[in-house]
Write a protein that holds these residues in place. Structure first.
Motif, PDB file in Angstrom:
ATOM      1  N   ALA A  29       0.453  13.650 -46.544  1.00 49.73           N
ATOM      2  CA  ALA A  29       1.342  14.800 -46.064  1.00 49.73           C
ATOM      3  C   ALA A  29       0.353  16.035 -45.512  1.00 49.73           C
ATOM      4  N   ASN A  30       0.797  16.799 -44.574  1.00 49.45           N
ATOM      5  CA  ASN A  30      -0.186  17.652 -43.869  1.00 49.45           C
ATOM      6  C   ASN A  30       0.807  18.942 -43.752  1.00 49.45           C
ATOM      7  N   ILE A  31       0.909  20.081 -44.556  1.00 48.72           N
ATOM      8  CA  ILE A  31       1.697  21.137 -44.389  1.00 48.72           C
ATOM      9  C   ILE A  31       0.794  22.336 -44.186  1.00 48.72           C
ATOM     10  N   VAL A  32       1.398  23.172 -42.789  1.00 48.45           N
ATOM     11  CA  VAL A  32       0.643  24.471 -42.340  1.00 48.45           C
ATOM     12  C   VAL A  32       1.735  25.430 -42.472  1.00 48.45           C
ATOM     13  N   SER A  33       1.461  26.491 -43.094  1.00 52.86           N
ATOM     14  CA  SER A  33       2.343  27.616 -43.066  1.00 52.86           C
ATOM     15  C   SER A  33       1.571  28.716 -42.358  1.00 52.86           C
ATOM     16  N   SER A  34       1.821  29.109 -41.063  1.00 51.68           N
ATOM     17  CA  SER A  34       1.073  30.132 -40.105  1.00 51.68           C
ATOM     18  C   SER A  34       1.584  31.378 -40.293  1.00 51.68           C
ATOM     19  N   GLN A  35       0.779  32.307 -40.455  1.00 57.23           N
ATOM     20  CA  GLN A  35       1.053  33.755 -40.286  1.00 57.23           C
ATOM     21  C   GLN A  35       1.090  34.369 -38.956  1.00 57.23           C
ATOM     22  N   ILE A  36       0.842  33.577 -37.888  1.00 57.22           N
ATOM     23  CA  ILE A  36       0.687  34.310 -36.597  1.00 57.22           C
ATOM     24  C   ILE A  36       1.732  35.333 -36.088  1.00 57.22           C
ATOM     25  N   ALA A  37       3.046  35.065 -36.766  1.00 56.78           N
ATOM     26  CA  ALA A  37       4.341  35.713 -36.467  1.00 56.78           C
ATOM     27  C   ALA A  37       3.998  37.243 -37.129  1.00 56.78           C
ATOM     28  N   ILE A  38       3.583  37.012 -38.337  1.00 53.53           N
ATOM     29  CA  ILE A  38       3.153  38.370 -38.955  1.00 53.53           C
ATOM     30  C   ILE A  38       2.005  39.169 -38.161  1.00 53.53           C
ATOM     31  N   HIS A  39       0.837  38.669 -37.797  1.00 55.29           N
ATOM     32  CA  HIS A  39      -0.024  39.292 -37.434  1.00 55.29           C
ATOM     33  C   HIS A  39      -0.079  39.647 -35.861  1.00 55.29           C
ATOM     34  N   LYS A  40       0.661  39.302 -35.249  1.00 53.24           N
ATOM     35  CA  LYS A  40       1.107  39.272 -33.834  1.00 53.24           C
ATOM     36  C   LYS A  40       1.050  40.739 -33.620  1.00 53.24           C
ATOM     37  N   LYS A  41       1.887  41.595 -34.187  1.00 49.10           N
ATOM     38  CA  LYS A  41       2.204  42.905 -33.824  1.00 49.10           C
ATOM     39  C   LYS A  41       0.920  43.809 -33.948  1.00 49.10           C
ATOM     40  N   TYR A  42       0.146  43.192 -35.027  1.00 50.17           N
ATOM     41  CA  TYR A  42      -1.116  44.045 -34.874  1.00 50.17           C
ATOM     42  C   TYR A  42      -2.104  43.476 -34.041  1.00 50.17           C
ATOM     43  N   GLY A  43      -2.133  42.474 -33.151  1.00 51.80           N
ATOM     44  CA  GLY A  43      -2.818  41.957 -32.102  1.00 51.80           C
ATOM     45  C   GLY A  43      -4.138  41.109 -32.917  1.00 51.80           C
ATOM     46  N   GLY A  44      -4.023  40.965 -33.737  1.00 55.22           N
ATOM     47  CA  GLY A  44      -5.192  40.139 -34.934  1.00 55.22           C
ATOM     48  C   GLY A  44      -4.838  40.071 -36.040  1.00 55.22           C
ATOM     49  N   VAL A  45      -5.783  39.295 -36.908  1.00 53.37           N
ATOM     50  CA  VAL A  45      -5.465  39.194 -38.356  1.00 53.37           C
ATOM     51  C   VAL A  45      -5.853  40.409 -38.974  1.00 53.37           C
ATOM     52  N   VAL A  46      -4.730  40.809 -40.021  1.00 51.00           N
ATOM     53  CA  VAL A  46      -5.176  42.043 -40.771  1.00 51.00           C
ATOM     54  C   VAL A  46      -5.423  41.307 -41.988  1.00 51.00           C
ATOM     55  N   PRO A  47      -6.986  41.514 -42.800  1.00 55.03           N
ATOM     56  CA  PRO A  47      -7.446  40.592 -43.921  1.00 55.03           C
ATOM     57  C   PRO A  47      -6.376  41.044 -44.961  1.00 55.03           C
ATOM     58  N   GLU A  48      -5.996  42.071 -45.535  1.00 49.99           N
ATOM     59  CA  GLU A  48      -5.100  42.373 -46.610  1.00 49.99           C
ATOM     60  C   GLU A  48      -3.829  41.832 -46.401  1.00 49.99           C
ATOM     61  N   VAL A  49      -3.207  42.012 -45.225  1.00 51.05           N
ATOM     62  CA  VAL A  49      -1.748  41.426 -45.167  1.00 51.05           C
ATOM     63  C   VAL A  49      -2.046  39.811 -44.892  1.00 51.05           C
ATOM     64  N   ALA A  50      -3.129  39.289 -44.596  1.00 54.02           N
ATOM     65  CA  ALA A  50      -3.139  37.825 -44.784  1.00 54.02           C
ATOM     66  C   ALA A  50      -3.438  37.320 -46.158  1.00 54.02           C
ATOM     67  N   ALA A  51      -4.107  38.153 -46.914  1.00 57.55           N
ATOM     68  CA  ALA A  51      -4.427  37.651 -48.463  1.00 57.55           C
ATOM     69  C   ALA A  51      -2.908  37.739 -49.005  1.00 57.55           C
ATOM     70  N   ARG A  52      -2.239  38.750 -48.898  1.00 63.25           N
ATOM     71  CA  ARG A  52      -0.993  38.952 -49.507  1.00 63.25           C
ATOM     72  C   ARG A  52      -0.096  37.788 -49.424  1.00 63.25           C
ATOM     73  N   ASN A  53      -0.037  37.341 -48.029  1.00 59.76           N
ATOM     74  CA  ASN A  53       0.746  36.214 -47.626  1.00 59.76           C
ATOM     75  C   ASN A  53       0.224  35.098 -47.994  1.00 59.76           C
ATOM     76  N   HIS A  54      -0.872  34.795 -48.243  1.00 60.36           N
ATOM     77  CA  HIS A  54      -1.566  33.467 -49.146  1.00 60.36           C
ATOM     78  C   HIS A  54      -0.841  33.354 -50.148  1.00 60.36           C
ATOM     79  N   ILE A  55      -1.036  34.723 -50.984  1.00 61.32           N
ATOM     80  CA  ILE A  55      -0.568  34.569 -52.453  1.00 61.32           C
ATOM     81  C   ILE A  55       0.849  34.038 -52.390  1.00 61.32           C
ATOM     82  N   LYS A  56       1.771  34.725 -51.593  1.00 58.28           N
ATOM     83  CA  LYS A  56       3.240  34.215 -51.573  1.00 58.28           C
ATOM     84  C   LYS A  56       3.363  33.025 -51.253  1.00 58.28           C
ATOM     85  N   ASN A  57       2.339  32.446 -50.210  1.00 63.89           N
ATOM     86  CA  ASN A  57       2.714  31.118 -49.688  1.00 63.89           C
ATOM     87  C   ASN A  57       2.152  29.799 -50.498  1.00 63.89           C
TER      88      ASN A  57
END
Ligand code: KG4
Ligand code: ZN
Length: 335
Positions: A29-57
């Motif tokens: 099995a190989n499962i990837v949950s991408s946060q691209i849709a979330i960070h798109k509106k900021y034009g790049g990865v926002v570290p704290e938003v990324a960490a919070r979503n990792h916790i959720k996912n």
């Protein structure tokens, strides 16, 4: 051996179950949950938003992965988790989750270097690679040439002296207002453009070392954009020509240096890896040039080039397990 690989170093939460005896590598099995849709509106990865979503996912992703692999935790032989390089808070989510699972399930754990994992994604495609080999690792933060004497002996022989290749794609996309992440969108626009329309700089193409530089190329795209008033009117043809010419310049330098390194070091095999290795022009050109130089060529499937858990599990086969209490993250880990 059955390995559960976990990845959370940037904006993908990923898990994979890999079955391997070192001669064959089978993904259960190989499962990837991408946060691209979330960070798109900021034009790049926002570290704290990324960490919070990792916790959720992360727990749902692991549950989905074990269910898809039809594997109970008792059957897992070892855990492998990314410990660096990457965003510290994102890395900590994966590492702390893996430590808790190792403790609860009584399993050995391996801390995995994310860049090495990109390289080991090649074993998912072909576990019978011939050595010595040269591997180009091209991602959002790194551009490195690695010489492999054998499966485990890795030596960095070149790297970027400024921007990474993926970073250059992301910045050019930003300059042209094409969105994020830059690589996929620039290569899509490039399909309708003329790669010879602009003769962009190919920095360090003929330098004697195996290093790269992409910041001058990015600047030459910036000056071109500034000089072209019609771009402001959003000329699709011009944008496509800039994307195609920029992509061609990046690919020319990456492929030239990789093949040169392989020939200089008498390598038998050339390998590609990292997110930018998903680029079709890079894949096609590198394969063609390697094979016409009588070198074997290998690269992971496109989905195993960008961040994923499968490459972490593959690297886990080659890594040394440690007690969970000793696992530490290092955002600046080098290969
Ligand atoms: O390896 P990766 O998924 O994450 C890091 O470890 O950084 O690489 C992400 C990078 C981004 O810069 C993205 O724009 C680039 O890989 N990328 C591409 C393509 N797909 C992703 N670059 C060029 N062409 C692509 N098709
Ligand atoms: Zn990566």
């Amino acid at each position: 051996m059955i390995i559960l690989g976990l990845e959370s170093s940037c904006d993908e939460t990923a898990a994979a179950v890999l079955k391997t005896d070192g001669r064959s590598f089978t993904l259960l099995a190989n499962i990837v949950s991408s946060q691209i849709a979330i960070h798109k509106k900021y034009g790049g990865v926002v570290p704290e938003v990324a960490a919070r979503n990792h916790i959720k996912n992360i727990i749902p992703v692991i549950d989905e992965c074990l269910a898809a692999a039809k594997i109970k935790p008792q059957k897992i032989d070892r855990l492998a988790v990314t410990v660096g390089p990457g965003l510290i808070t994102s890395l900590m989510v994966g590492a702390e989750t893996a430590k808790n699972l190792a403790y609860a399930w009584h399993k050995p754990i391996c801390g995995i270097n994310h860049m090495r994992a990109h390289l080991y994604a090649n074993w998912l495609e072909n576990p019978k690679l011939k050595f010595p080999a040269v591997c180009l690792i091209v991602s959002g933060g790194h551009t490195e040439l690695i010489l492999l004497k054998n499966q485990k002996s890795l030596k960095k022989i070149g790297q970027t002296v400024d921007d990474a290749a993926g970073e250059a794609f992301d910045k050019v996309a930003q300059l042209l207002n094409l969105g994020y992440p830059g690589g996929p969108v620039v290569s899509k626009w490039a399909l309708n453009g003329n790669p010879k329309a602009f003769n962009f700089a190919r920095p360090m193409l003929h330098s004697k070392d195996y290093n790269f530089s992409f910041s001058g190329l990015k600047t030459s795209v910036l000056y071109t954009v500034k000089k072209l008033p019609s771009l402001k009117a959003n000329s699709a043809k011009l944008k496509a020509d800039i994307c195609a010419s920029f992509q061609q310049a990046v690919v020319d330098v990456l492929v030239h240096k990789t093949i040169k390194a392989a020939l200089d070091f008498n390598a038998q095999t050339v390998m590609l890896s990292g997110g930018v290795a998903a680029n079709q022009l890079l894949r096609d050109t590198c394969k063609l040039k390697a094979e016409s130089s009588r070198l074997n060529f290998n690269m992971p499937q496109i989905k195993n080039c960008t961040d994923n858990g499968a490459m972490i599990a593959a690297a886990g086969y080659f890594a040394q397990p440690i007690p969970w209490q000793k696992l530490r993250v290092d955002p600046n880990l080098s290969i």
